[in-house]
Motif scaffolding. Sequence first.
Motif, PDB file in Angstrom:
ATOM      1  N   UNK A   1      50.113  81.491  82.976  1.00  0.00           N
ATOM      2  CA  UNK A   1      48.853  82.058  82.499  1.00  0.00           C
ATOM      3  C   UNK A   1      48.726  83.528  82.865  1.00  0.00           C
ATOM      4  N   UNK A   2      48.998  83.871  84.119  1.00  0.00           N
ATOM      5  CA  UNK A   2      48.813  85.275  84.526  1.00  0.00           C
ATOM      6  C   UNK A   2      49.879  86.173  83.897  1.00  0.00           C
ATOM      7  N   UNK A   3      51.085  85.650  83.690  1.00  0.00           N
ATOM      8  CA  UNK A   3      52.118  86.465  83.032  1.00  0.00           C
ATOM      9  C   UNK A   3      51.701  86.770  81.598  1.00  0.00           C
TER      10      UNK A   3
ATOM     11  N   UNK B   1      41.809  88.069  78.482  1.00  0.00           N
ATOM     12  CA  UNK B   1      40.958  87.493  79.517  1.00  0.00           C
ATOM     13  C   UNK B   1      40.565  86.050  79.215  1.00  0.00           C
ATOM     14  N   UNK B   2      40.916  85.550  78.031  1.00  0.00           N
ATOM     15  CA  UNK B   2      40.636  84.144  77.742  1.00  0.00           C
ATOM     16  C   UNK B   2      41.447  83.222  78.643  1.00  0.00           C
ATOM     17  N   UNK B   3      42.565  83.724  79.186  1.00  0.00           N
ATOM     18  CA  UNK B   3      43.381  82.875  80.052  1.00  0.00           C
ATOM     19  C   UNK B   3      42.644  82.507  81.333  1.00  0.00           C
ATOM     20  N   UNK B   4      41.568  83.234  81.627  1.00  0.00           N
ATOM     21  CA  UNK B   4      40.768  82.878  82.801  1.00  0.00           C
ATOM     22  C   UNK B   4      40.249  81.450  82.659  1.00  0.00           C
ATOM     23  N   UNK B   5      39.737  81.128  81.451  1.00  0.00           N
ATOM     24  CA  UNK B   5      39.228  79.781  81.228  1.00  0.00           C
ATOM     25  C   UNK B   5      40.285  78.722  81.426  1.00  0.00           C
ATOM     26  N   UNK B   6      41.512  79.033  81.074  1.00  0.00           N
ATOM     27  CA  UNK B   6      42.618  78.096  81.232  1.00  0.00           C
ATOM     28  C   UNK B   6      43.072  77.991  82.676  1.00  0.00           C
TER      29      UNK B   6
END
Length: 521
Positions: free
Chosen positions: A168-170, A351-356
Motif C-alpha cells: 500500500x505505501x509503495x 491518499x485513497x490507500x489510507x483507507x486500505x
Amino acid sequence: MPGSQDYSLEDKEKNVTPSEPDVYEVEAAEGTPDRVIAKRYGALGPLLSKLFASGVEARGVERVPEDQREVKNIWNNLLMWWSVNMVLTTIPVGVLGQAAFSLTLPHAIATIFCFGALGGVATAFIATLGPITGLRTMIITRFSSGYVGGTIYSILNILTQLGFSVTAVILGGQTLANINPGTLPLVVGIIIIGVCCLIPCFIGYNVVHIYERYAWMVTLLIMLFLWGLGGKAGFDINAQKPLEDTGRALSADVMSFGGIVFGSFTGWAPVAADYNCRLPANTPPMRVFVLTFFGLWLPISFVVTLGAALMTITDPVYVQAYADGSTGGLIGQVLSPWGRGGRFILFLLAFSVIGNNIPNTYSAGLSMQALGRPFALIPRFFWTFLAFVIYTVAGVAGRDHFSAILSNFLSILSYWTAFFIVIVAEEHFIFRRKNGPLGGYNLDDYDSPSRLPLGVAGILAGCFGVAGAVVGMSEAWYTGPLGKMAGGAIYGADLGFELAAGFAAVTYPPLRWLEIRLTGR
C-alpha cells in the motif's frame, strides 16, 4: 468441556467455572480498560490516562462484554469494506491478470468474479464471529487451535498485514511521485502515506470507523473517472489474445491468477471480526454475512476489473507509462488528458490507500498483542506505532520491486488463510454448534490456557494445510509436484490454496474429535 450457545451474562455465570485470572480480570470491578491499563504503569499512569481521555482507544485484545457493546447502524459494516477496497491498492491485482499471466480481459473478468465470490464467502463467515464472541479474530482462533496455535496464527497475520501495508505505501508513494515526476522522491512519498495511515489507527476503533464510513464516496467517483478516461483511450478486449496461452497452460494461468484474487479477498479474513466485535451479541449473523460479502465482492471486483481493463489500452504512450512507472505511471497517464485536474485526482487517489491501509495497521497492532499475555500488557497504540515503523522501512527498501512483491505475497497469503478459515469454520459448525460435542463457546476462557483446547488438532491440521500448499503451489521460485502436473511440463498451475483448504478440512475433524475425547476441551 460444555459451553453455552446463549451469550447472555447470566448464562455465562452458570457455565463458566473459576479459572486462572486473565490479563483484564479487574476490568469488571473498575469499569473500563483505560483505568486498568493506566494503573498498570505506575508513574506513567497519569500520562496514559490523559492520552485515553483525549480519545485514544485503550481496549486491546480483551473481550468486549455484552453490556459494553455499542448499538450502531449495521450498514456501516458494508460502507467500511467499500472504503477499504474502493482504493488505488486494489487496481494492481487486476493488472497482474495481463502483466503476469497474459489473460484476455474476458478470461480475467470471469476469474475475478468467480474466485472473488469464493473468497468473499469465506471472509464474510469470519466477520459473523465478531458480534457472537465479542473477540478479535486472532483471539477467536484460540478456541480451535489453543493458545499456542493462536500465537502461530497471530504471527502469520502480523506478516500478512505488514505485507499488505508494504504494498500500500509503495503504491501510494509511486502515485505521489508520478504527479509531477522528478519533484517528489519516492521515499518521501512512501513516508508521507505511512504517517497518514498511522494517525487514525493510533487513535483507535471509533476513528477508524468514522473515516471508513465516508471515504468511499470520493474514491468511487475517482474510479468512475478512470473507467471513463480509460475507455476514451481505448480498451481492447483482445489485446492479450496473441499472447494468451491455450489448453492446460491457459488453465494454469487462470488457476494461478485465481489464487491471487482469492488472496486479495481472504487477506481480510484474519481481521474481519476485529471491526464488528462491538456490535450487540444478538445482531443477526446472516445480516453481518450479507453486508460483509457485498462490501467485499462488489468494490473489489469493480476495481480489480478496472485494473485488468486498463492493461488492454494499446496506445504506445500508455504502454510505456506502465513500463516506466508501473501501475502508478499507467494511472497517471490515464488522467493526463485532464491536465492539472488529473493531477489533483491523482493526488486524491494516492491518499485513497489510507483507507486500505488503516485496517492493516490497526489489526497488525492487535495481532502483536495476541501473541500472548506479556504482549497484551503493553498498550495497543505502541504496537500500532511499531507496525507503522516496520512497514514504512520495508516499503522504502522494496520500493523498486512492487509487482514482484505483490504477486508473490498475494499467492502465498491465500495458502494460510485458506486452511485458517476451514479450521475455524469446522470448529464453529461441528464442535461448537448448539447440540455439538462442546455445545458452544465459554467466552471467558479466551485468556485461560488451561481451559482452552490444547491446540494439537488445530496445529496438526494447519501443518497438513501447509503440506497441501507446498505440493500444489506454483511460484517463480518453486512449483510443487501436483501444481506441475496440473499445469503441464512447462507451466505450473497454482493449486496451493485449494489443496491447503482440502488437506486441513479432511484432517481437522477426526483430530479434533480425538482431542476432545482425550482432554474434554
